[in-house]
Design a protein around this motif. Structure first.
Motif, PDB file in Angstrom:
ATOM      1  N   ILE A  80      22.470  44.371  45.809  1.00  0.00           N
ATOM      2  CA  ILE A  80      21.213  44.364  46.642  1.00  0.00           C
ATOM      3  C   ILE A  80      19.949  43.945  46.353  1.00  0.00           C
ATOM      4  N   THR A  81      19.828  43.581  44.969  1.00  0.00           N
ATOM      5  CA  THR A  81      18.565  43.074  44.179  1.00  0.00           C
ATOM      6  C   THR A  81      18.700  41.605  44.990  1.00  0.00           C
ATOM      7  N   GLY A  82      19.669  40.963  45.498  1.00  0.00           N
ATOM      8  CA  GLY A  82      19.458  39.673  45.649  1.00  0.00           C
ATOM      9  C   GLY A  82      20.033  38.720  44.684  1.00  0.00           C
ATOM     10  N   TYR A  83      20.618  39.118  43.652  1.00  0.00           N
ATOM     11  CA  TYR A  83      21.406  38.489  42.465  1.00  0.00           C
ATOM     12  C   TYR A  83      22.802  39.062  42.314  1.00  0.00           C
ATOM     13  N   SER A  84      23.379  38.580  41.191  1.00  0.00           N
ATOM     14  CA  SER A  84      24.850  39.032  40.942  1.00  0.00           C
ATOM     15  C   SER A  84      24.832  39.131  39.255  1.00  0.00           C
ATOM     16  N   ASP A  85      25.734  39.793  38.897  1.00  0.00           N
ATOM     17  CA  ASP A  85      25.959  39.934  37.595  1.00  0.00           C
ATOM     18  C   ASP A  85      27.317  39.025  37.103  1.00  0.00           C
ATOM     19  N   PRO A  86      27.372  37.758  37.146  1.00  0.00           N
ATOM     20  CA  PRO A  86      28.516  37.118  37.188  1.00  0.00           C
ATOM     21  C   PRO A  86      29.142  36.708  35.737  1.00  0.00           C
ATOM     22  N   TYR A  87      30.616  36.880  35.812  1.00  0.00           N
ATOM     23  CA  TYR A  87      31.276  36.356  34.726  1.00  0.00           C
ATOM     24  C   TYR A  87      32.445  35.543  35.094  1.00  0.00           C
ATOM     25  N   VAL A  88      33.007  34.828  34.376  1.00  0.00           N
ATOM     26  CA  VAL A  88      34.195  33.956  34.772  1.00  0.00           C
ATOM     27  C   VAL A  88      35.550  34.392  34.006  1.00  0.00           C
ATOM     28  N   LYS A  89      36.655  34.652  34.806  1.00  0.00           N
ATOM     29  CA  LYS A  89      37.929  35.041  34.517  1.00  0.00           C
ATOM     30  C   LYS A  89      38.795  33.597  34.696  1.00  0.00           C
ATOM     31  N   VAL A  90      39.642  33.276  33.512  1.00  0.00           N
ATOM     32  CA  VAL A  90      40.568  32.097  33.567  1.00  0.00           C
ATOM     33  C   VAL A  90      42.041  32.706  33.514  1.00  0.00           C
ATOM     34  N   SER A  91      42.815  32.411  34.360  1.00  0.00           N
ATOM     35  CA  SER A  91      44.203  32.790  34.362  1.00  0.00           C
ATOM     36  C   SER A  91      45.186  31.595  34.158  1.00  0.00           C
ATOM     37  N   LEU A  92      46.173  31.736  33.155  1.00  0.00           N
ATOM     38  CA  LEU A  92      47.089  30.686  33.066  1.00  0.00           C
ATOM     39  C   LEU A  92      48.366  31.157  33.860  1.00  0.00           C
ATOM     40  N   ILE A  93      48.677  30.254  34.866  1.00  0.00           N
ATOM     41  CA  ILE A  93      49.625  30.512  36.047  1.00  0.00           C
ATOM     42  C   ILE A  93      51.123  29.472  35.486  1.00  0.00           C
ATOM     43  N   CYS A  94      52.128  30.179  36.004  1.00  0.00           N
ATOM     44  CA  CYS A  94      53.337  29.216  35.910  1.00  0.00           C
ATOM     45  C   CYS A  94      54.279  29.914  37.130  1.00  0.00           C
ATOM     46  N   ASP A  95      54.531  29.270  37.927  1.00  0.00           N
ATOM     47  CA  ASP A  95      55.462  29.561  39.118  1.00  0.00           C
ATOM     48  C   ASP A  95      54.932  30.645  39.743  1.00  0.00           C
ATOM     49  N   GLY A  96      53.569  30.821  40.076  1.00  0.00           N
ATOM     50  CA  GLY A  96      53.054  31.829  40.470  1.00  0.00           C
ATOM     51  C   GLY A  96      53.185  33.146  39.661  1.00  0.00           C
ATOM     52  N   ARG A  97      53.441  33.151  38.428  1.00  0.00           N
ATOM     53  CA  ARG A  97      53.374  34.259  37.715  1.00  0.00           C
ATOM     54  C   ARG A  97      52.022  34.016  36.660  1.00  0.00           C
ATOM     55  N   LYS A 108      23.706  38.989  33.534  1.00  0.00           N
ATOM     56  CA  LYS A 108      22.992  39.832  34.167  1.00  0.00           C
ATOM     57  C   LYS A 108      21.782  39.224  35.152  1.00  0.00           C
ATOM     58  N   ASN A 109      22.012  39.566  36.492  1.00  0.00           N
ATOM     59  CA  ASN A 109      20.717  39.240  37.338  1.00  0.00           C
ATOM     60  C   ASN A 109      20.491  37.933  37.607  1.00  0.00           C
ATOM     61  N   THR A 110      21.269  36.901  37.963  1.00  0.00           N
ATOM     62  CA  THR A 110      21.393  35.746  37.879  1.00  0.00           C
ATOM     63  C   THR A 110      22.229  35.049  39.093  1.00  0.00           C
ATOM     64  N   LEU A 111      21.764  33.855  39.642  1.00  0.00           N
ATOM     65  CA  LEU A 111      22.963  33.207  40.764  1.00  0.00           C
ATOM     66  C   LEU A 111      23.323  31.790  39.939  1.00  0.00           C
ATOM     67  N   ASN A 112      22.401  31.492  38.787  1.00  0.00           N
ATOM     68  CA  ASN A 112      22.576  30.139  38.023  1.00  0.00           C
ATOM     69  C   ASN A 112      22.903  30.497  36.648  1.00  0.00           C
ATOM     70  N   PRO A 113      24.026  30.954  36.629  1.00  0.00           N
ATOM     71  CA  PRO A 113      24.282  31.584  34.940  1.00  0.00           C
ATOM     72  C   PRO A 113      24.860  30.347  33.999  1.00  0.00           C
ATOM     73  N   THR A 114      24.159  30.341  32.907  1.00  0.00           N
ATOM     74  CA  THR A 114      24.878  29.303  31.829  1.00  0.00           C
ATOM     75  C   THR A 114      25.632  29.873  30.665  1.00  0.00           C
TER      76      THR A 114
END
Length: 215
Positions: A80-97, A108-114
């Motif tokens: 609702i603040t107009g921002y997000s609290d972003p993080y990145v999740k990376v999954s290793l996938i093989c044959d759909g698993r 915290k509170n950014t749309l352009n995280p580094t």
């Protein structure tokens, strides 16, 4: 023509769209014409969820794949603040698993995280054509479930830039290769992914998880 849901505190959400093909051939533009059209589900290309930049680097001798999450830009606001609290999740996938998953820190509170954070997976060279990486940009929520902002995939079975980036990494071993990638909607991305990986279900075998490497 696109129909949006107005949101005062964040980015507007697209409800759907209508494309008028051959308008000049089917309508007499000298007179006012009324047309009814069904609103279609918004395509991923029409929804701006932001972009993520990451680099890929593979060391064949060590069997080590490094994805470095560099930064994101113009992410969709989820709070609702107009921002997000972003993080990145990376999954290793093989044959759909999903074999493994790792994530970055939360910004915290950014749309352009580094981030500039490295995520490492141990994958033998003989298994590189069977695996892919599923990258999810998430919005952290202290109360309730974390929300998916957008996703991306790279690998031999990915499409477009996701496949090209992977192949470029394999063509230049030991060299970090960085690109910007547009984020896709979760539903459309999952549908495309299942279609692409269906033919690989009976081919090869997934790499067995290795114990953590010694420092």
């Amino acid at each position: 023509m696109s129909v949006f849901d107005f949101d005062r505190f964040s980015r507007h959400d697209m409800i759907g769209e209508v494309i008028l093909d051959n308008l000049f051939e089917t309508s007499d533009l000298s007179r006012e014409t009324f047309l009814w059209k069904d609103i279609q589900y918004a395509t991923s290309e029409s929804v701006d969820l932001g972009e993520i930049m990451f680099s890929l680097c593979y060391l064949p001798t060590a069997g080590r794949l490094t994805l470095t999450v560099i930064k994101c830009r113009n992410l969709k606001a989820m709070d609702i603040t107009g921002y997000s609290d972003p993080y990145v999740k990376v999954s290793l996938i093989c044959d759909g698993r999903r074999l493994k998953k790792k994530k970055t820190t939360i910004k915290k509170n950014t749309l352009n995280p580094t981030y500039n954070e490295a995520i490492i997976f141990d994958i033998p060279p003989e298994n590189m054509d069977q695996v892919s990486l599923h990258i999810s940009v998430m919005d952290y929520d202290l109360v309730g479930h974390n929300e998916v902002i957008g996703v991306n995939r790279v690998g031999s079975t990915a499409e477009g830039l996701g496949r090209d980036h992977w192949n470029e990494m394999l063509a230049y071993p030991r060299k970090p290769i960085a690109h910007w990638h547009p984020l896709l909607e979760m539903k459309k991305s999952e549908k495309e992914w299942k279609a692409r990986t269906a033919s690989f279900d009976s081919q090869g075998s997934c790499p067995s998880p290795r114990p953590p490497s010694s420092p």
